[in-house]
Design a protein around this motif. Sequence first.
Motif, short mmCIF file in Angstrom:
data_model
loop_
_atom_site.label_atom_id
_atom_site.label_comp_id
_atom_site.label_asym_id
_atom_site.label_seq_id
_atom_site.Cartn_x
_atom_site.Cartn_y
_atom_site.Cartn_z
N HIS A 43 16.68 31.43 44.38
CA HIS A 43 16.67 31.53 42.92
C HIS A 43 15.25 31.37 42.38
CE1 HIS A 43 17.19 29.98 38.77
NE2 HIS A 43 18.19 30.85 38.74
N VAL A 44 14.52 30.40 42.90
CA VAL A 44 13.14 30.16 42.47
C VAL A 44 12.26 31.33 42.88
CG1 VAL A 44 11.15 28.65 42.77
CG2 VAL A 44 13.43 27.67 42.50
N LYS A 45 12.43 31.82 44.10
CA LYS A 45 11.64 32.97 44.56
C LYS A 45 11.89 34.19 43.67
CE LYS A 45 11.52 31.51 49.35
NZ LYS A 45 12.02 31.77 50.70
N ARG A 92 9.20 36.23 41.45
CA ARG A 92 9.03 37.67 41.64
C ARG A 92 9.17 38.40 40.30
NH1 ARG A 92 12.44 41.60 41.83
NH2 ARG A 92 14.24 40.24 42.02
N VAL A 93 10.17 38.05 39.52
CA VAL A 93 10.41 38.73 38.25
C VAL A 93 9.29 38.44 37.24
CG1 VAL A 93 11.96 38.75 36.23
CG2 VAL A 93 12.91 38.80 38.53
N ASN A 94 8.80 37.23 37.23
CA ASN A 94 7.75 36.88 36.28
C ASN A 94 6.34 37.02 36.84
OD1 ASN A 94 9.27 35.91 33.89
ND2 ASN A 94 10.22 34.65 35.46
N ARG A 95 6.23 37.51 38.05
CA ARG A 95 4.96 37.82 38.72
C ARG A 95 4.01 36.63 38.77
NH1 ARG A 95 4.15 43.80 36.19
NH2 ARG A 95 5.98 44.66 37.17
#
Length: 69
Positions: free
Chosen positions: A59-61, A65-68
Amino acid sequence: MSKPSDGKSRTTGVDRRSLFLMGGSAVAAAAVVPLAGSEAIADESQAERLKARYKETDHVKNFYRVNRY
């Protein structure tokens, strides 16, 4: 229809400004009272304070990834 003002103000009891001043004083006094209490007791033990808390889960990864980050 309302009556025209004759320049005299009605003073019955507490006016609005005094009411807010009294309320503000009461809030300030209530905020000071807990500060004068005894020492605070820790909710967690020494072992709980030293354990690792951060875990890089999927979940953290995904968040990174989504927020770069």
